[in-house]
Design an enzyme around this catalytic site. Structure first.
Site, mmCIF file in Angstrom:
data_model
loop_
_atom_site.group_PDB
_atom_site.id
_atom_site.type_symbol
_atom_site.label_atom_id
_atom_site.label_comp_id
_atom_site.label_asym_id
_atom_site.label_seq_id
_atom_site.Cartn_x
_atom_site.Cartn_y
_atom_site.Cartn_z
ATOM 1 N N SER A 201 0.830 -1.192 0.000
ATOM 2 C CA SER A 201 0.000 0.000 0.000
ATOM 3 C C SER A 201 0.872 1.252 0.000
ATOM 4 O O SER A 201 1.698 1.436 -0.894
ATOM 5 C CB SER A 201 -0.981 -0.052 1.175
ATOM 6 O OG SER A 201 -2.053 0.830 0.990
ATOM 7 N N ASP A 307 -8.569 -5.378 -6.274
ATOM 8 C CA ASP A 307 -8.250 -4.358 -5.277
ATOM 9 C C ASP A 307 -9.058 -3.102 -5.576
ATOM 10 O O ASP A 307 -8.836 -2.433 -6.588
ATOM 11 C CB ASP A 307 -6.754 -4.048 -5.315
ATOM 12 C CG ASP A 307 -6.289 -3.207 -4.130
ATOM 13 O OD1 ASP A 307 -7.138 -2.532 -3.511
ATOM 14 O OD2 ASP A 307 -5.079 -3.212 -3.836
ATOM 15 N N HIS A 338 -7.232 -5.918 -1.446
ATOM 16 C CA HIS A 338 -6.027 -5.232 -0.944
ATOM 17 C C HIS A 338 -5.359 -6.116 0.106
ATOM 18 O O HIS A 338 -5.440 -5.853 1.315
ATOM 19 C CB HIS A 338 -6.458 -3.887 -0.362
ATOM 20 C CG HIS A 338 -5.371 -2.880 -0.217
ATOM 21 N ND1 HIS A 338 -4.649 -2.397 -1.278
ATOM 22 C CD2 HIS A 338 -4.890 -2.232 0.891
ATOM 23 C CE1 HIS A 338 -3.780 -1.499 -0.854
ATOM 24 N NE2 HIS A 338 -3.906 -1.386 0.462
#
Length: 652
Positions: A201, A307, A338
């Site tokens: 991320s 995602d 994610h």
């Protein structure tokens, strides 16, 4: 357009240099003398007795305007045995804003410290696993977070420079100090400067951004679910993806000291990121794709094709830019949202990451550079490999929508059609609602569907959908989705866990200490039986039809805009149908416009450019109604599928 370039084989001079490095490291790092170059680092050094220290690196910036140059905190864990022997070692580094505010990994681990301020718990398994194998692990607090000075600027200069400065320090080009405010300097004499950055991320985003500076000493990055352009995190061609901007995210991770000093930075994040979705200089600074030509590090990219946090356009455009510039690279694509690969393919991930770092940082000739470029999850825990990605035979086919027997239920083929379809924006409807009612005439979407396929059809890469639409109001948002219509079992990416379920048992990945366990909860695939699968999606504000600056629309006037759809790799099996849906607001994925438009599509001027393995010919054969062909013609060099050994998750 997909760019199917193979992982670049290194030039002769670099191959010779790598061989020389491998020979030297074999002599210096192997615990016993070896007659042949090593192929794998082994856990022979003590983790419990490892050196744990902290330094503060001078970034050269004064982001918080306090009259002092910002220093960022760097926590280090490295083997004591190699330090005693004076042997220089490579570094694995994770630069993160999350170490104190929110935690890392599926279990939200934070850094902890002893009374002397030395790190006790380093989140994630990297230090436990790699320090005993002769690596140093470095955890960097981004500027404005945890124990670092400065301000969080959400992917901007401060974020990137605060991590780049650490790479510079590791290579002898920057200063560091033993305390946050003191004058006693610290030198990284224990490292050879060869650095690999990793992270999920925001952390992986920083790895992308630092690589895009071309900094010397950064040899490889492993970005997981990472952003390549911050504009594409917040907007899709003018359509807002979230109801907040980067100022909210900055405030979320700021240290108390940063909150007290960084009001000017916060104001800039508001003023230069307008909710109109207009492109500004703030987004230019945070666009790493434009600087892909500067990337010298190899890239091992991991992303979930479902995602919906860091959406898949981010990896697709980054991958294509790296390919155009000949960057050495590898990719894993999962069915998850994610989620970290440690939590959906744990054993295989640890082994692959180990071999990747051994090859890229230690110079070991372990064959990983000769393995297939891509691993792709076809079904939960079932993986296939592709020699190059997208495959060489991939080419875009132009698909044309046509009217059908009922309004809103049209056809999809290779030949241009005339006619119109009309729909009204309904912010209460989503892509799954549209797909579930694809064969029904509903007022909130226009759907176009192929006949059942006679053979499997593989999509690989990024698509585009060009739409010519006439709105009835001055604002309009558009969504375009590609859907595989047919029964399947997939990872349930739309619920908590985003495709994984966390269990109670644990597996261990390296030695532990009292304050830092290497044991993590096991996870398993969260499966869902479905009648359709949304495989790619894209959105836009029709007011951005001419540029990246939105304008009011003239009701009754036709506008043409091309929507970028997310990269994917998906096989639509024989017997299934492929659908294109064009609609307005995609509930929970984009925000609605200020009006409620009805839009009329001009089908003669609407098309989808979709990358198929085999191109238009493959689509024609699949939709011709002939006898199904063997799957090999679809896979085009793909082995598999094969079962993964384990599976687990993470929330951030």
């Amino acid at each position: 357009m997909p760019i199917p370039v193979r992982r670049t084989r290194l030039t002769t001079w670099r191959s010779l240099a790598t061989a020389a490095v491998a020979a030297l490291l074999a002599a210096f790092l192997a615990p016993t003398a070896a007659h042949a170059a090593p192929r794998e680092s082994t856990p022979v050094y003590s983790y419990e007795n490892a050196i744990r220290e902290s330094v503060w690196v001078d970034t050269g910036l004064d982001g918080d305007s306090d009259g002092r140059r910002d220093r960022v905190a760097v926590d280090i864990v490295r083997p004591r045995e190699l330090a005693r022997q004076g042997r220089k070692i490579p570094v694995i580094m994770d630069a993160s804003p999350y170490y104190s505010c929110c935690g890392r990994g599926n279990e939200s681990q934070r850094k902890t410290y002893d009374a002397d301020g030395h790190v006790v718990q380093m989140p994630l398994f990297y230090d436990n696993y790699f320090v005993p194998r002769g690596y140093a692990f470095v955890g960097v607090d981004l500027a404005g977070t945890n124990r670092s000075d400065g301000c969080v600027d959400v992917g901007g200069r401060s974020d990137i420079q605060s991590a780049k400065a650490v790479v510079d320090w590791l290579n002898g080009r920057a200063k560091a100090y033993t305390t946050r405010t003191g004058a006693s300097t610290a030198k990284a004499t224990w490292t050879n400067g060869r650095t690999g950055m990793i992270g999920k991320s925001w952390d992986g985003t920083i790895a992308n951004g630092v690589a895009a500076t071309g900094v010397k000493g950064l040899k490889t990055i492993v970005p997981i679910s990472a952003i390549s352009s911050w504009y594409d995190y917040y907007f899709a061609q003018g359509a807002p993806l979230y109801d907040s901007g980067p100022d909210w995210l900055s405030d979320y991770v700021d240290s108390p000291d940063a909150r007290a000093k960084c009001a000017a930075v916060q104001r800039k994040l508001v003023d230069e990121a307008p909710r109109t979705g207009d492109w500004t200089s703030l987004w230019t600074e945070r666009d790493y794709v434009k600087d892909a030509a500067k990337v010298k590090a190899s890239v091992f990219l991991v992303h979930g094709m479902q995602d919906l946090n860091v959406r898949a356009k981010n990896f697709g455009q980054w991958w294509d830019a790296l390919a155009r510039n000949g960057v050495e690279r590898k990719i894993w694509l999962s069915q998850t949202g994610h989620v970290d690969p440690f939590d959906f393919r744990r054993a295989t991930w640890a082994d692959t990451l180990h071999r990747w770092f051994d090859h890229e940082l230690l110079g070991y000739d372990n064959g990983i550079d000769d393995e297939p470029m891509a691993d792709i999850e076809r079904h939960p825990d079932q993986w296939a490999t592709s020699a190059v990605w997208p495959p060489r035979a991939t080419a875009a086919a132009t698909l044309r929508p046509g009217t059908g027997p009922r309004a809103g239920v049209g056809t999809l083929g290779l030949h241009r059609k005339s006619g119109t379809e009309t729909f009204t924006d309904n912010p209460r409807s989503s892509e799954t609602d549209w797909a579930a009612h694809i064969d029904e005439s509903t007022p909130d979407k226009a759907g176009f569907v192929t006949k059942p396929l006679a053979r499997g059809l593989r999509l690989s890469g990024s698509s585009e959908v060009t739409v010519t639409a006439t709105p009835t109001t001055s604002t309009a948002h558009l969504s375009a989705v590609l859907v595989d219509l047919g029964p399947d079992t997939i990872r349930n990416y739309a619920v908590s866990g985003e495709g994984i379920t966390t269990l109670t048992d644990r597996t261990c990945w390296g030695p532990s200490t009292t304050g830092d366990s290497s044991c993590y909860k096991v996870t398993q695939a969260n499966r869902a039986d479905v009648d359709y699968t949304v495989l790619s999606r894209g959105w836009a504000d029709l007011g951005n039809y001419a540029s990246d600056q939105g304008v009011p629309l003239t009701p009754g006037r036709a506008y043409t805009i091309t929507l970028d759809l997310a990269a994917t790799d998906h096989i639509v099996p024989a017997g299934h149908r492929l659908a294109l849906i064009v609609a307005g607001t995609d509930k929970d994925l984009i925000d609605p416009p200020s009006t409620t438009p009805t839009l009329t599509l001009d089908l003669a001027r609407t098309s989808a450019h979709v990358p198929f393995v085999g191109g238009a010919d493959a689509f024609a054969r699949a939709t011709a109604g002939s006898t199904p062909a063997p799957s090999a013609s679809v896979l085009d060099g793909v082995r598999g599928p094969r079962a993964a050994l384990r599976v687990p998750g993470e929330s951030r």
